[in-house]
Design an enzyme around this catalytic site. Structure first.
Site, PDB file in Angstrom:
ATOM      1  CB  SER A  43      77.693  -4.218 -23.591  1.00  0.00           C
ATOM      2  OG  SER A  43      77.416  -3.213 -24.547  1.00  0.00           O
ATOM      3  CG  HIS A 156      81.909  -4.700 -27.965  1.00  0.00           C
ATOM      4  ND1 HIS A 156      81.553  -3.456 -28.258  1.00  0.00           N
ATOM      5  CD2 HIS A 156      81.040  -5.498 -27.498  1.00  0.00           C
ATOM      6  CE1 HIS A 156      80.207  -3.438 -28.060  1.00  0.00           C
ATOM      7  NE2 HIS A 156      79.852  -4.653 -27.574  1.00  0.00           N
ATOM      8  CD  GLN A 164      80.844  -1.723 -25.352  1.00  0.00           C
ATOM      9  OE1 GLN A 164      80.031  -2.636 -24.550  1.00  0.00           O
ATOM     10  NE2 GLN A 164      79.924  -1.053 -26.013  1.00  0.00           N
ATOM     11  CD  GLU A 165      81.318   1.207 -28.432  1.00  0.00           C
ATOM     12  OE1 GLU A 165      81.126   2.331 -29.179  1.00  0.00           O
ATOM     13  OE2 GLU A 165      80.373   0.431 -28.237  1.00  0.00           O
ATOM     14  CD  GLU A 206      80.690  -1.895 -31.599  1.00  0.00           C
ATOM     15  OE1 GLU A 206      81.230  -0.770 -31.652  1.00  0.00           O
ATOM     16  OE2 GLU A 206      79.544  -2.305 -31.210  1.00  0.00           O
ATOM     17  CG  ASP A 243      79.713   3.075 -25.015  1.00  0.00           C
ATOM     18  OD1 ASP A 243      79.440   3.139 -23.747  1.00  0.00           O
ATOM     19  OD2 ASP A 243      79.078   2.181 -25.659  1.00  0.00           O
ATOM     20  CD  GLU A 290      77.108   4.929 -26.165  1.00  0.00           C
ATOM     21  OE1 GLU A 290      77.627   5.474 -27.121  1.00  0.00           O
ATOM     22  OE2 GLU A 290      76.648   3.570 -26.342  1.00  0.00           O
ATOM     23  CG  ASP A 317      73.457   2.034 -25.631  1.00  0.00           C
ATOM     24  OD1 ASP A 317      72.548   1.697 -25.863  1.00  0.00           O
ATOM     25  OD2 ASP A 317      74.917   1.520 -25.694  1.00  0.00           O
ATOM     26  CE  LYS A 342      73.150   0.384 -29.188  1.00  0.00           C
ATOM     27  NZ  LYS A 342      73.780  -0.354 -27.932  1.00  0.00           N
ATOM     28  CG  HIS A 370      77.268  -0.283 -34.992  1.00  0.00           C
ATOM     29  ND1 HIS A 370      78.409  -0.981 -35.149  1.00  0.00           N
ATOM     30  CD2 HIS A 370      77.306   0.502 -33.818  1.00  0.00           C
ATOM     31  CE1 HIS A 370      79.312  -0.581 -34.505  1.00  0.00           C
ATOM     32  NE2 HIS A 370      78.762   0.212 -33.585  1.00  0.00           N
ATOM     33  NE  ARG A 371      72.747  -3.482 -29.458  1.00  0.00           N
ATOM     34  CZ  ARG A 371      72.052  -3.415 -28.426  1.00  0.00           C
ATOM     35  NH1 ARG A 371      70.810  -3.439 -28.806  1.00  0.00           N
ATOM     36  NH2 ARG A 371      72.485  -3.924 -27.234  1.00  0.00           N
ATOM     37  CB  SER A 372      78.835  -5.634 -30.386  1.00  0.00           C
ATOM     38  OG  SER A 372      77.797  -6.084 -29.571  1.00  0.00           O
ATOM     39  CE  LYS A 391      78.100   3.305 -30.263  1.00  0.00           C
ATOM     40  NZ  LYS A 391      78.318   3.298 -28.874  1.00  0.00           N
TER      41      LYS A 391
HETATM   42  P1  PGA Z   1      76.240  -3.819 -27.919  1.00  0.00           P
HETATM   43  O1  PGA Z   1      77.238  -2.338 -27.798  1.00  0.00           O
HETATM   44  O2  PGA Z   1      75.695  -3.649 -29.272  1.00  0.00           O
HETATM   45  O3  PGA Z   1      77.095  -4.932 -27.706  1.00  0.00           O
HETATM   46  O4  PGA Z   1      75.248  -3.587 -26.860  1.00  0.00           O
HETATM   47  C1  PGA Z   1      77.303  -1.385 -28.296  1.00  0.00           C
HETATM   48  C2  PGA Z   1      76.987  -0.148 -27.527  1.00  0.00           C
HETATM   49  O5  PGA Z   1      77.334  -0.328 -26.122  1.00  0.00           O
HETATM   50  O6  PGA Z   1      77.002   0.881 -27.888  1.00  0.00           O
HETATM   51 ZN    ZN Z   2      76.622   1.734 -25.733  1.00  0.00          ZN
END
Ligand code: PGA
Ligand code: ZN
Length: 412
Positions: A43, A156, A164-165, A206, A243, A290, A317, A342, A370-372, A391
């Protein structure tokens, strides 16, 4: 000690999703060497630095990174040979000059970052300091609070929820080893909670579960039950965080609404989405949201900050993409109060540190992330010693645990 760069070698490796990424090894004149590899997102924010992908549909669906590897061999390595590895800023600057584009699209942010991180790691080795101490000096003395993504949805996983999270944040638990223990115990309690509901306990990108829960509220309820069952106090020791990654379900070209397609097809205006967050913050111990609005919806972000900015962390983000220019704009407009960090969104270590410094000096909280799509490289764990939060996913899957275990190594 000779910190002169003698050789830089890169190769294509695979990340945790099985997609190609770059690993780079830097060797100094005294024979010391170190490696770094870079992660990849799903994302991604629209303004992230551009990673170089071959685009050859016959290899890895176009995701190969052989051109980026070649850029390191043919352009970056000859330019950096003979430079001093402890001159991180000079090295990053040299790569930026060599690239010459605004978004690093010529050499690729993935190529540049892998070199930037490997240089820092080998320099730390040369001066015989742990990486976190090299990066943060005496200031890097306290491990961050981990944010564990225990339910993976959105892009994810196949879970039918658009946000997403769904994270737990053991803010009230110290030291780091106890916070990590809490993450693991709640993760296992959550498995029992989901099993009892007849739901899947397979995991998403993740490391968190990806169950077919029917709503955001049901996901938060499941987390609260798991926290209590594991013997922790929600709202005192352990908090919740979201998130939304709202940019992934925002129609910027169409009706400028948020389309919750995975869960029933409601189309919310910014105001309606913000009202939903306000309800959630009222009913649950949520300490952080987020990307509550899309990165194209700065007006929505402003309203969101006015509504909830005093009650919880509002984390940019995709909004800020670890870029000091976007963060500066946010600071000036009073938007958000925290920023995800990131390194691969911006592409060099020096710029990442600049963004962190800018955030801290304006009281924006930093969360190193991190990233996914990850590798087992634990660089961000050391970097997170300069930040109050990290995170790095659920306490499950090796590429996530590499970060948490590195923090144990640093702190115990
Ligand atoms: P991504 O997602 O690594 O797939 O961009 C992580 C996030 O949105 O925090
Ligand atoms: Zn994010």
């Amino acid at each position: 000690m000779n910190t002169t760069i003698q050789q830089i070698k890169a190769r294509e490796i695979l990340d945790s999703r099985g997609n190609p990424t770059i690993e780079t090894e830097v060797t100094l004149a005294d024979g010391r060497r170190a490696r770094a590899s870079v992660p990849g997102g799903a994302s991604t924010g629209r303004h992230e630095a551009k990673e170089a992908r071959d685009g050859d549909p016959a290899r890895y669906g176009g995701k190969g990174v052989l051109q980026a590897v070649e850029s390191i061999r043919a352009a970056i390595a000859p330019a950096l040979q003979g430079m001093d590895a402890t001159d991180q800023r000079g090295i990053d600057h040299c790569m930026l000059e060599l690239d010459g584009t605004a978004h690093k699209e010529r050499l690729g942010a993935n190529a540049i970052l892998s070199v930037s991180l490997a240089v820092a790691r080998v320099a730390a080795r040369a001066v015989e300091l742990p990486l976190y101490r090299y990066l943060g000096g005496v200031g890097a003395h306290r491990p961050p609070c981990p944010m564990f993504n225990l339910i993976n949805a959105g892009m994810h996983s196949d879970a039918p929820i658009d946000f997403q999270e769904f994270m737990i944040v053991p803010r009230g638990l110290n030291p780091f080893s106890e916070a990590l223990r809490c993450g693991s115990e709640v993760f296992h309690a959550l498995r029992d909670v989901l099993r009892a509901k007849g739901l899947s306990t397979a995991v998403g990108d993740e490391g968190g579960y990806a169950p077919a829960l029917r709503s955001v509220q049901e996901a938060l309820d499941a987390l609260l039950t798991a926290i209590s069952r594991a013997g922790y106090r929600p709202g005192e020791e352990v908090f919740l965080a979201l998130d939304a990654a709202a940019g992934t379900f925002y129609e910027s070209d169409g009706d400028r609404r948020y389309h919750l397609r995975k869960s029933g097809d409601a189309a919310l205006s910014s105001a309606e989405l913000i009202a939903l967050y306000a309800d959630l913050v009222e009913g649950y111990p949520i300490c952080s949201i987020e990307d509550g609005c899309a990165d194209e919806d700065w007006e929505g972000w402003l309203q969101l900050t006015r509504a909830l900015g005093k009650r919880c962390m509002l984390v940019g983000d995709d909004l800020f993409v670890t870029n000091p220019l976007f963060l500066q704009r946010g600071i000036e407009q009073g938007i958000a109060n925290a920023i995800l960090i990131k390194p691969n969104q911006i592409g060099t270590l020096s710029e990442t540190l600049d963004t962190m410094r800018l955030a801290t000096s304006h009281a924006y909280t930093t969360i190193v992330s991190h990233r996914s799509g990850e590798t087992c490289d634990s660089f961000i764990a050391d970097l997170s010693m300069l930040s109050p939060f990290i995170k790095a996913g659920a306490p499950s899957r090796g590429e996530r645990l590499a970060k948490y275990n590195r923090l144990l190594e640093i702190s115990v």
